[in-house]
Each structure stands twice: as C-alpha cells, then as structure tokens.
Design an enzyme around this catalytic site. Structure first.
Site, PDB file in Angstrom:
ATOM      1  N   LYS B  89      27.337   8.740 -30.441  1.00 39.64           N
ATOM      2  CA  LYS B  89      27.205   7.973 -29.200  1.00 39.64           C
ATOM      3  C   LYS B  89      25.775   7.927 -28.671  1.00 39.64           C
ATOM      4  O   LYS B  89      25.347   6.948 -28.077  1.00 39.64           O
ATOM      5  CB  LYS B  89      28.134   8.557 -28.128  1.00 39.64           C
ATOM      6  CG  LYS B  89      29.618   8.468 -28.477  1.00 39.64           C
ATOM      7  CD  LYS B  89      30.157   7.063 -28.292  1.00 39.64           C
ATOM      8  CE  LYS B  89      31.624   6.966 -28.679  1.00 39.64           C
ATOM      9  NZ  LYS B  89      32.111   5.573 -28.674  1.00 39.64           N
ATOM     10  N   GLU B 111      31.270   4.101 -18.671  1.00 41.63           N
ATOM     11  CA  GLU B 111      32.680   4.465 -18.722  1.00 41.63           C
ATOM     12  C   GLU B 111      32.826   5.494 -19.823  1.00 41.63           C
ATOM     13  O   GLU B 111      32.002   5.537 -20.735  1.00 41.63           O
ATOM     14  CB  GLU B 111      33.538   3.230 -19.041  1.00 41.63           C
ATOM     15  CG  GLU B 111      33.693   2.898 -20.525  1.00 41.63           C
ATOM     16  CD  GLU B 111      32.401   2.432 -21.195  1.00 41.63           C
ATOM     17  OE1 GLU B 111      31.498   1.970 -20.478  1.00 41.63           O
ATOM     18  OE2 GLU B 111      32.292   2.549 -22.436  1.00 41.63           O
ATOM     19  N   SER B 376      31.738  10.890 -37.421  1.00 39.53           N
ATOM     20  CA  SER B 376      31.095  10.360 -36.214  1.00 39.53           C
ATOM     21  C   SER B 376      30.803  11.435 -35.180  1.00 39.53           C
ATOM     22  O   SER B 376      29.932  11.264 -34.331  1.00 39.53           O
ATOM     23  CB  SER B 376      31.963   9.262 -35.607  1.00 39.53           C
ATOM     24  OG  SER B 376      33.276   9.750 -35.381  1.00 39.53           O
TER      25      SER B 376
HETATM   26  C1  LIG Z   1      33.243  11.322 -32.247  1.00 39.58           C
HETATM   27  C2  LIG Z   1      33.720   9.966 -31.926  1.00 39.58           C
HETATM   28  N1  LIG Z   1      33.995   9.120 -32.915  1.00 39.58           N
HETATM   29  C3  LIG Z   1      34.439   7.870 -32.677  1.00 39.58           C
HETATM   30  C4  LIG Z   1      34.665   7.424 -31.385  1.00 39.58           C
HETATM   31  C5  LIG Z   1      35.223   6.045 -31.213  1.00 39.58           C
HETATM   32  O1  LIG Z   1      34.307   5.104 -30.780  1.00 39.58           O
HETATM   33  P1  LIG Z   1      33.744   3.990 -31.750  1.00 39.58           P
HETATM   34  O2  LIG Z   1      34.904   3.341 -32.416  1.00 39.58           O
HETATM   35  O3  LIG Z   1      33.010   3.077 -30.844  1.00 39.58           O
HETATM   36  O4  LIG Z   1      32.850   4.641 -32.741  1.00 39.58           O
HETATM   37  C6  LIG Z   1      34.386   8.263 -30.308  1.00 39.58           C
HETATM   38  C7  LIG Z   1      34.580   7.818 -28.916  1.00 39.58           C
HETATM   39  O5  LIG Z   1      34.571   8.535 -27.973  1.00 39.58           O
HETATM   40  C8  LIG Z   1      33.897   9.568 -30.587  1.00 39.58           C
HETATM   41  O6  LIG Z   1      33.624  10.415 -29.594  1.00 39.58           O
END
Ligand SMILES: Cc1ncc(COP(=O)(O)O)c(C=O)c1O
Lengths: 268, 393
Positions: B89, B111, B376
């Site tokens: 993020k 948000e 992620s």
């Molecule tokens: C670690 C992590 N992965 C994925 C996401 C999902 O978001 P996005 O689909 O925008 O990557 C989040 C959202 O809070 C997250 O914290």
C-alpha cells in the site's frame, strides 16, 4: 411534447420544490404526503428512490434512505406510486436517485417507464452531463427531462455546458458539501447570477436551506428553492404518527410559501 | 493504444462518475498528475523515498521448499511484505502524498478496510508533517483494533463510519463526503485502483513499480519471463501493480484471485469479477456485486482487505478481454495457505496475499512451470483471525 416541468418557467412566482424519500416512513404515508404537498401549492416534488451508497447525501437523507431500504422500496414500487397519484395530482414530479439504480434497471426501460408512470424528469447526482450518451439521447427523444446540477466549484466553461444540456430546470448546489440543513449559508450568489444569465430555463437552488428566512434570502437570487433535509427532518421527527406528520408538514410548507410570496411582493 | 483513454475509460469501464462539486478537483488532480509524470524531479523524489524510506526494491525470493511441495515447479515470491508498514500500500500512498504536496494541499484523508492503507497513509502523512484523517467502518475498527491504534500513534485521527454496512465501501462513501465539504485544502488518497479517473490509472502507475522490479529480477535470475503470475484482488492494486508491466507479454499467464468467502453460491463472499455485473460504484463503471435492483451487496471475506463489492475498472476490462484470468479461493483455503507458507518458508503472509498462495493448490503445477506469487503484505495484522481459525479446527 409537453412536460409538466415546463410550468416552472412561470416567472410570476418564486418556486418551491420539496424533496422527500419514497417509502419513509412507509409507502402509504409518502402517498398522502404527496397529495398534501400538491394541494399546498409547491411547484414540484422531488421523489427520492433509496440507494445503499448515497455519496452526495448528508446524515438526514442517509437515514431516510436507510428507513426506506428497510421497507424494501424499489424503482418499480415508486413508479407504481407515481402512476397512482397521477390520477389526482398534476404537480411535476422528478426522481432523485443514483446512477447505478438506473443502469441496473436499464436506461431505456427506465425512461420509458418513467414517462408511462407520469414522472417528468430525473436528478442523478453522480452522473456527469457528458457520460452515458444513450440515456441522454433516449431521454431527449421521449421528452423526459434530465436535470443536471451545477456546483459553485465548477468552471464557467463547464457550467455553460451543463446548463445547455439541462432540461426543466438547472439545479444549483448552494454549498460545497453534501445535502443537509445548515445553520448558516454562505453562498456564491455571483456565480448563481452568472448561471441565470446563461440559462434559458429556470435555475433553482438547493442544499443546506433549513429556515424560511434562508429560503427567502436564496429566493432573491434564484428562480426557486429546493428544500430537502429540513423537510425530511420533519418526517423523521413525526415518523409514523401520520396525522401529526401531515399537520406539521402542512405548517412547514406554509411557512416557506409565505416568506416566498412576501419576497416577491417586496421586489415589485 | 495506452489505456485509459482521455475520458478515463478502459474499454467501456472506468470514467469520472463524480458529483459536480468534485469535478474541478478531480480535473485538477489529473492535470497535476500529467505534469508530474513529465517532470523528472517528481520521479527522482519518489524513487528516493521508495528506496530510503520504503525499502525498495523488494526481493524476488526463490521459495525452494514451496517449490518442492508443488511438484518442483519453480516458485518465486515477490516480497511486498518487506516494505515499510508491511504491505504494498505504501508504494501508492508515497506517490499520492508527493502529488498532494505539489498541489499545495495541507490535509490528507483516506478510507481503509483492514487498516493497511490507513496505516500507510498515516505513515507518510506523519513523515511529511501533514494533518491526516482516516475513515474506517465501525465494524472494521473493532475487527482491526490494533491498526486503529497504529494510526493514532502516527498522529492520525481515525473516524469510525456508522453508515450503511459499516465496512470499507461505507468508509469510501464517507471519505468522499468529507472531500465534497473540504474541496479547498484536502487531498483524498484512495487506496486501490478504484474510484473516479484518474485514480485507477494513477494508483496502477504507482504500484507498477512492483511489476517493473519483478520483470528485471526474474530475467536476471532465470533468463526468461515466468509462465504464471498470481496476485490477490480486492480493489485490485497489488495485482494491477505486478500485472501491468507484463500485459504485452502474451505468454505470461496472469491470474487474479478474489475472495470466495464462505463460497460463491452463498451471499458471503467478495468475488466481484466472478459473480458481479456491470454497475457504477465510487465513481467508475465496473463489475459490482449488487442485488437485482442495483443495491450494492454486503460482502464477506476472512481478509478485511479483500472485503469490497467493487473492483478497479481496468480489471473489468482485462477480464472481458481475456488477458487476465480471474478465479477465487474460499476463506478456509486462504487460512490454510497462510499456515502452510509460514511452515514451509518461514514467511507469514497477510490473509489477502494468502489467497494468491492458496491458488497454487488448484494449478496442477509441474516441474517445467515458472511461477511468481505476489506476497502483497505480511500477516502480523491477521494473527487474531488465524488464532481463532486454528482454535476452531
Ligand atoms: C496485504 C494486502 N493485500 C491486498 C490488499 C487488497 O487490495 P488490492 O486488491 O488493492 O491490492 C490489501 C488491502 O488492504 C492488503 O492489505
């Protein structure tokens, strides 16, 4: 092709438009409120169709929508309601709703069914004038009016384009923010004057008007005023005590109508 | 042709379905972003902070024990969990706050669902000494109490949202309402590739640092591009970020994994691209989970970060065009994958990322496959949930 909203071109008075949410506190009461509003002489009725995610609305109208959603109100229901009241009511009626509801219903069907039911136009706070050409063209073809909103933050250039596309009236948003009654109004009346100069159709102002005095002040600068949250607040307060609600609604409307007439007289 | 087009559309998805009061602001943001894109000083500044503050580049790690488990397919993990604040993020919040500073804005709003984007925003706001308020569904403030405290510690005010379903979508509504009221001084840092144009494009661009690095790293390590790239999809920012630099490499199969919750034939899931239909939510036309009347659905996922009824418009486009395949895994599969990766590799992934890891089980991999999974974020924030899951088992 006649549209009831054309009656708003009448310049002999300052117009009063009242917003209420269909199905709050319940469907039957909405119907009776419409009869009573029509009889009291408001110029048009703005009928909200509830949506789960009303981004342009403040707390009062949000709560009203939540009550209506709890009653499971759909576009079809509200169309049915308008068909029914059309037997007795000739006051212009416009829908106010968010675009996803229209898109989900089908833009073509939506326009056709509105015209059939006697809905004269629609206000869609999250639909810019230059999106969804099919919906726009179909509305024009069917004599159904899309009323676009102008914000005090708009550039003059964009304002002119919005005004040109709008039908029935132009909705001027008095304040930066969401719907909701405000104690004090600080508005850009200069921009409003500019809009009126550009517009061949009436320009009404709304968002934030809560007292007859504010309404009278705004009416000096606009062709009419739109009252939403302040009126919905009455509905919230008296809820399903139907008799009292109708009484208070009548008193509320009269107060606003009176100051408005006075305002005209002073001017003359 | 580069997408989106000048009106912000990816095919028929996207756009600027914004209330008029926001229009000038969103137009200004777009202009300012175009200027920044052309300005080498902006790139230099962003690169500096990504390197020295965020800790980029993140490693592309060859996971040998994991590979062995899946028939000796070669599996690499892109370690976004090693970023400062523990998720991808911050790649985006850093980019946006630099833009906010260029625009002379003094106040930041955001948000958040799980709180990861909220924390990433609070972090950069603290670092640049800017006022920051984060909207978070009341339900989520309870589920993610620790992240609420983290944000507060960073000097951010967390505002619990009590409207609607009291989750991420309602937090986004409330942040939008705040922006409508405070158009003059406020910058809204949206946390995914969702929202009105130019957000989906801008957030994708900021996140595509993930894919750019990955491309270089895999070429260096293996001398070829991967066969598969897996990423979880909530709003879709980590997935867009890693997919984007590979879109033209038609041989690389891209798979986005959504949250199947308790099953996609229940009403408790967040598999927007699998089960939704086109609608307009939060400023863009895209796939949306909604009922037959167009009311937005309440969603569910074991991972709060995937618990969202919309999805970035570019994903809708990529689904229809067939370039990316979208599938889902359910809560239990994701939780099991989280536990599995912890044991196999000593890496505890976020429950969001665990969805991508879980998909390995469904792929019938063989020795010749080269796979990259985007981790992620890290799982620290999810320990409460996992503990509950393990105890129930
Ligand atoms: C670690 C992590 N992965 C994925 C996401 C999902 O978001 P996005 O689909 O925008 O990557 C989040 C959202 O809070 C997250 O914290």
């Amino acid at each position: 092709m006649n549209n009831r909203l054309d009656s708003l071109k009448d310049k002999s008075k300052k117009h009063l438009v009242i917003y209420l949410m269909a199905g709050d506190p319940d469907f039957k009461t909405t119907e009776e409120l419409i009869y009573s509003l029509a009889k009291s002489g408001v110029s048009a009725i703005e009928l909200g169709v509830p949506f789960s995610d009303p981004v342009a609305d403040g707390p009062t109208i949000q709560r009203s929508g939540e009550r209506a959603l709890a009653n499971k109100i759909t576009i079809k229901d509200v169309l049915g309601l308008v068909s029914k009241v059309r037997e007795k009511v000739s006051t212009p009626i416009v829908f106010m709703l968010y675009y996803n509801l229209i898109y989900s219903y089908g833009t073509g069907n939506f326009v056709d069914d509105c015209v059939k039911a006697g809905v004269d136009g629609v206000i869609v706070p999250d639909l810019p004038y230059d999106e969804e050409k099919e919906f726009y063209n179909h509305s024009i073809n069917k004599g159904f009016y899309i009323i676009y909103l102008v914000s005090p933050t708009n550039t003059t250039d964009r304002m002119k384009k919005i005004v040109e596309k709008s039908r029935g009236f132009v909705y001027y948003i008095l304040l930066k923010g969401v719907t909701g009654a405000q104690k004090k109004l600080s508005s850009d009346f200069e921009f409003l004057a500019k809009i009126r100069k550009c517009s061949k159709i009436p320009v009404f102002a709304g968002f934030g008007i809560s007292t007859p005095a504010q309404s009278a002040e705004v009416a000096k600068h606009a062709d009419g005023v739109i009252i939403g949250s302040a009126y919905v607040g009455i509905i919230e307060q008296y809820g399903s005590k139907k008799k009292q609600l109708l009484l208070e609604s009548g008193k509320f409307i009269n107060k606003f109508l009176k100051t408005q007439t006075k305002n005209i007289k002073e001017k003359q | 042709m580069a997408l989106p087009n000048s009106k912000g559309f990816f095919g028929s998805y996207g756009g600027k379905f914004a209330p008029e009061t926001l229009r000038t602001l969103v137009d200004d943001l777009e202009k300012e972003y175009r200027k920044a894109q052309k300005d080498p000083a902006f790139k230099k500044e962003l690169d500096y902070y990504l390197k020295y503050y965020v800790g980029r580049p993140t490693p592309l790690y060859r996971a040998d024990r994991l590979s062995k488990r899946f028939n000796n397919a070669k599996i690499y993990l892109k370690r976004e969990d090693l970023n400062h604040t523990g998720a991808h993020k911050i790649n985006n919040t850093m980019g946006q706050i630099l833009l906010a500073r260029r625009m002379g804005k003094t106040r930041i709003i955001a948000e958040t669902g799980a709180g990861q984007h909220g924390v990433a925003t609070a972090t950069v706001a603290a670092m640049f000494g800017m006022e920051c308020e984060v909207y978070m569904g009341e339900e989520d403030t309870r589920r993610q109490a620790l992240n609420v405290f983290r944000m507060q510690l960073l000097g951010t005010k967390v505002i619990p949202v009590k409207s609607g379903t009291r989750t991420l979508k309602d937090a986004m509504n409330e942040a939008t309402r705040d922006w409508l009221k405070n158009v003059d001084n406020t910058f809204y840092i949206i946390g995914s590739v969702a929202g009105f144009h130019p957000y989906p494009e801008m957030v994708r661009d900021f996140q595509s640092v993930i894919g750019k690095e990955t491309r270089k790293q895999i070429l260096k390590a293996e001398g070829k591009l991967p066969d598969y790239i897996l990423a979880c999809v909530g709003g879709g920012s980590n997935a867009m970020g890693i997919f984007y630099p590979f879109l033209n490499d038609k041989k690389v199969k891209l798979i986005g994994i959504e949250a199947g919750g308790l099953g996609i034939n229940t009403d408790k899931h967040s598999a927007t691209l699998t089960k939704g239909r086109t609608g307009v939510l939060h400023g863009s036309k895209t796939y949306v989970l909604q009922d037959k009347n167009g009311q937005i659905s309440e969603t569910h996922s074991i991972s709060a970060g995937l618990d969202y009824p919309g999805v970035g418009p570019e994903h809708s486009y990529l689904k229809d065009s067939g370039r990316v395949k979208y599938d889902y895994v359910v809560d239990n599969e994701a939780a099991d994958a989280c536990i599995m990766l912890s044991k196999e590799e000593g890496i505890i992934p976020a429950l969001e990322s665990s969805h991508a890891v879980a998909y390995l089980e469904k792929m019938k991999l063989s020795k010749k496959d080269l796979v990259i999974v985007n981790i992620s974020g890290r799982g620290d924030k999810d320990m409460g949930t996992i503990m509950e899951y393990v105890n129930k088992k």
